[in-house]
Design an enzyme around this catalytic site. Structure first.
Site, PDB file in Angstrom:
ATOM      1  N   TYR A  17       0.867  -1.194   0.167  1.00 46.98           N
ATOM      2  CA  TYR A  17      -0.061  -0.047   0.145  1.00 46.98           C
ATOM      3  C   TYR A  17       0.921   1.237   0.114  1.00 46.98           C
ATOM      4  O   TYR A  17       0.921   1.851  -0.926  1.00 46.98           O
ATOM      5  CB  TYR A  17      -0.898   0.042   1.309  1.00 46.98           C
ATOM      6  CG  TYR A  17      -1.847   1.197   1.331  1.00 46.98           C
ATOM      7  CD1 TYR A  17      -3.134   0.872   0.169  1.00 46.98           C
ATOM      8  CD2 TYR A  17      -1.810   2.437   2.058  1.00 46.98           C
ATOM      9  CE1 TYR A  17      -4.009   1.958   0.327  1.00 46.98           C
ATOM     10  CE2 TYR A  17      -2.659   3.168   1.868  1.00 46.98           C
ATOM     11  CZ  TYR A  17      -3.817   3.335   1.156  1.00 46.98           C
ATOM     12  OH  TYR A  17      -4.646   4.330   0.926  1.00 46.98           O
ATOM     13  N   SER A  48      -6.315   0.894  -4.335  1.00 43.39           N
ATOM     14  CA  SER A  48      -6.493   2.197  -4.129  1.00 43.39           C
ATOM     15  C   SER A  48      -5.037   3.109  -4.281  1.00 43.39           C
ATOM     16  O   SER A  48      -4.553   2.983  -5.304  1.00 43.39           O
ATOM     17  CB  SER A  48      -6.985   2.805  -2.677  1.00 43.39           C
ATOM     18  OG  SER A  48      -7.539   3.791  -2.501  1.00 43.39           O
ATOM     19  N   ASP A  84     -17.736   3.473  -7.706  1.00 43.09           N
ATOM     20  CA  ASP A  84     -16.558   4.169  -6.917  1.00 43.09           C
ATOM     21  C   ASP A  84     -16.650   5.544  -6.821  1.00 43.09           C
ATOM     22  O   ASP A  84     -16.029   6.209  -8.022  1.00 43.09           O
ATOM     23  CB  ASP A  84     -15.166   3.324  -7.261  1.00 43.09           C
ATOM     24  CG  ASP A  84     -14.033   3.689  -6.351  1.00 43.09           C
ATOM     25  OD1 ASP A  84     -14.285   4.562  -5.752  1.00 43.09           O
ATOM     26  OD2 ASP A  84     -13.076   3.022  -6.628  1.00 43.09           O
ATOM     27  N   HIS A 131     -15.772   1.523  -3.801  1.00 41.81           N
ATOM     28  CA  HIS A 131     -14.303   1.509  -3.549  1.00 41.81           C
ATOM     29  C   HIS A 131     -14.230   0.299  -2.749  1.00 41.81           C
ATOM     30  O   HIS A 131     -12.761  -0.191  -2.656  1.00 41.81           O
ATOM     31  CB  HIS A 131     -14.112   2.770  -3.009  1.00 41.81           C
ATOM     32  CG  HIS A 131     -12.387   3.021  -2.889  1.00 41.81           C
ATOM     33  ND1 HIS A 131     -11.702   3.056  -4.022  1.00 41.81           N
ATOM     34  CD2 HIS A 131     -11.568   2.976  -1.851  1.00 41.81           C
ATOM     35  CE1 HIS A 131     -10.513   3.299  -3.740  1.00 41.81           C
ATOM     36  NE2 HIS A 131     -10.452   3.236  -2.413  1.00 41.81           N
TER      37      HIS A 131
END
Length: 705
Positions: A475, A555, A638, A673
């Protein structure tokens, strides 16, 4: 013979797809350019940003038609889905928590699309269903977003999200009758619900223009008070900034309804201000407890006139402070527990004691303190892992926490604050033997010599011979820590002989604000370097090889995957960028994207523009490059990272890449999302991702044999 033919069919299909490029749908190109500080940047697929237009909807249908036709040819796709469904089918229960004199928990019988909210008179009583989101839609796409119980225990205010959108609708349910009142609030987003008296505080925006609900910028958030039984148009405006549209607000009320707390944040900054008001005084003003937006200030609780808060002001690894509210309007703030070497993640008040949750080399430690700050003892956790939640009341003896790790299914413990002992309150029963799996934590050096941690999980008996399929996840942003946790989806990968690696790269919160800053703005390349070094470590140490390595992230992690694939396409066999931020020059123009300037910077700044352009996934796809197999995943609803990011990215990739590896996009309809995604959709998507990975690694997973 049947199994032989099955395997032969898969081999033939795999060979056919590897030699012949797929015929991708034609995507119209327009002559659209922008000029940034003298640099002209082409944006031929900008029309894909209009996600509600008929042309874009047709494009989505054509892309999905191709993707699902490809996935349908993978012979073991259904077998993966069947096994994942079996693994997922076990009861899951949250830790109980007290609201309005009653206890609540969430329960899922295994395959329910959404977990059910239940109520009890005491934690060991039989739970009674209060709200079942599965009854709100036939396909499970309506999810409970947040809720709050009135302090007298009579009413439940709850917010639901439809099709995964960040927009929520608020309703009120009478807990005695089980019926909803007429109250119905719209255009609520990023809001809590805080009861006092005959109503509650909440945060909302003005209604967006028709057709722009999922893409227009969200500005000028306001705090309102809603009185039960009245229409929303009569809600009282409590607070808004008169001129700054980039402010965001949240409200909280103490359990005794004595104190009102207002949180204020600003796009492009990392911290928040904290204001407090005495609700027992009719004309009391807001008093600033923590000012400015340079530091994070998190409320722990208010008890006996003392406000407890966590801050990283003058403490990048956070410290615990107290504010004596009895001295207002003078703000008397004092340090209660100073910063330590470990990162202070959270603090809780239960049984007359303080519980501080620390992060030590990405592993949780839970410590008990007296309210004067003196240390008592640690809570003995069952293994190396993560405390997911903690709930307790200041004046009650028992508290509850959930614990998890890669090979430790999420379990609820009851903790006695007097004796300091823990006992299992709920343990899931599923088809899994923890002793069959090994979890390692390793440390490797990144490009600049920084020591980076990584967790590696695999099945006992695995040989480090470079032949194992491996999935590397990352991430690296927004001060978010990627911690050990149990995942049924990952279990399917592990039981089929896969290696799962989680890299704790810079940009996250693993070592506090300094670790975060090292992966922000003009330091963002460190994030990509850390992830690339993680992949090189797995290959060098023979956990896997380049031909057997897949990478995935969602993301901000989708941005990560898009960037490293452009920078090192030779290093990976398969890449799965999920709901990624791919256009780094225009991300701030949609919904809440302007708040991400804090981490990314902005193309409206000359220095930051040139830096962003260097790594923006959309703008660094080049012809003649041998890209790995890529499956982009996104969703049509999203409104956090709008799907246009993924649409423009895959259109550019399909235009410029002419090699044999498939570059496809899977667009989930009626989804957002990720929050509130139905179980059935998660299972389908996970099975498709694994099928895609195995196909392009040339592997038939054991689950299919």
């Amino acid at each position: 013979m049947k199994k032989i033919l099955f395997g032969l069919f898969g081999f033939i299909m795999m060979q056919s797809c590897s030699k012949n490029q797929l015929k991708y749908p034609e995507t119209r190109k327009d002559d659209v350019t922008d000029t940034y500080f003298g640099v002209t940047v082409s944006d031929p697929y900008r029309w894909l940003e209009n996600d509600t237009s008929p042309e874009v909807k047709k494009w989505v249908e054509e892309q999905n038609k191709l993707t699902f036709a490809y996935l349908k040819t993978i012979p073991y796709r259904d077998a993966l889905k069947k096994r994942l469904t079996e693994l997922w089918n076990y009861e899951r229960v949250s830790a109980p928590f007290k609201e309005g004199g009653k206890y609540f928990l969430f329960r899922n019988d295994g395959l329910q699309n959404q977990s059910v909210l239940c109520m009890m008179d005491h934690p060991d009583a039989e739970p009674k269903v209060v709200l079942d989101p599965n009854a709100l839609s036939p396909d499970g796409t309506v999810a409970l977003n947040t809720f709050a119980v009135s302090h007298d225990g009579r009413y439940l205010a709850y917010a639901i999200s439809r099709a995964g959108s960040d927009w929520v609708e608020v309703f009120v349910r009478d807990l005695k009758t089980g019926q909803d009142l007429k109250d119905h609030l719209l255009w609520v987003k990023f809001s809590g619900l805080a009861w006092t008296g005959d109503g509650f505080y909440y945060s909302r925006y003005d209604a967006p223009g028709k057709g722009t609900e999922l893409s227009s910028q969200n500005t000028f958030q306001k705090v309102y008070f809603h009185k039960l039984g009245t229409d929303q148009e009569y809600d009282r405006l409590v607070y808004r900034h008169p001129s700054e549209g980039d402010r965001m607000y949240g409200a909280w009320v103490s359990r005794d309804e004595h104190w009102f707390v207002l949180f204020e944040s600003k796009w492009g900054t990392r911290g928040n201000a904290l204001w407090i008001k005495d609700l027992t005084k009719a004309n009391d003003e807001l008093h600033c407890v923590a000012e400015g937006f340079d530091h994070e200030n998190g409320l722990v609780d208010i008890q006996d006139g003392i406000l407890y808060m966590i801050t990283n002001q003058e403490a990048p690894r956070y410290r615990l402070m107290k504010v004596d509210l009895r001295a207002l309007p003078e703000v008397k703030k004092a340090e209660l527990i100073p910063q330590k070497n470990d990162v202070l993640e959270a603090a809780y008040l239960a049984g007359g004691k303080l519980f501080l949750q620390y992060l030590s080399d990405v592993k949780n430690v839970l410590e008990v303190y007296q309210t004067d700050g003196s240390y008592v003892h640690p809570v003995q956790l069952p293994a190396i892992g993560t405390v997911l939640s903690f709930s307790g009341e200041p004046d009650e003896e028992n508290a509850y926490y959930t614990f998890t790790s890669f090979n430790y299914p999420t379990t609820v413990f009851r903790y006695n604050t007097k004796t300091g002992s823990s006992e299992v309150w709920f343990a899931p029963r599923l088809d899994f033997r923890p002793e069959d799996y090994i979890v390692e934590q390793v440390f490797y050096n990144s490009k600049d010599g920084t020591r980076v941690p990584m967790f590696i999980t695999y099945k006992k008996g695995m040989q480090r011979n470079g032949k194992n399929p491996a999935l590397l996840y990352g991430y690296g942003g927004f001060n978010i820590t990627m911690k050990p946790s149990f995942s049924t989806a990952v279990l399917l990968w592990l039981e089929n002989g896969g290696v799962y690696a989680l890299a704790n790269i810079r940009g996250g919160g693993e070592y506090g604000e300094e670790w975060h800053e090292a992966g922000m703005k003009l330091n963002k390349q460190n994030v990509f370097d850390d992830f690339i070094a993680a992949a090189e470590y797995l290959i060098r140490e023979k956990y896997t090889s380049r031909k057997k390595l897949a990478i995935m992230g969602g993301s901000n992690g989708g941005l990560l995957i898009g960037a490293v694939v452009n920078q090192r396409p030779d290093l990976f066999r398969v890449a799965i960028p999920q709901v990624g931020v791919m256009d780094m020059l225009r991300f701030h123009k949609f919904t809440i994207g302007g708040s991400w300037v804090t981490d990314y910077g902005s193309s409206e700044d000359s220095v930051q523009f040139h830096y962003l352009l260097k790594y923006s996934p959309l703008h660094n796809i080049h012809s003649g490059v041998k890209y790995p197999a890529i499956l982009v995943t996104t969703a049509d609803h999203d409104d956090r990272v709008v799907p246009a990011h993924s649409f423009k990215y895959i259109a550019t990739l399909q235009e410029k890449y002419k090699g044999p590896n498939p570059v496809l996009i899977r667009i989930q309809t009626s989804a957002g999302h990720g929050g509130g995604k139905p179980t059935s959709v998660i299972i389908d998507e996970t099975a498709d991702i694994y099928a895609f990975i195995y196909r392009n690694m040339g592997i038939e997973p054991p689950a299919a044999r």
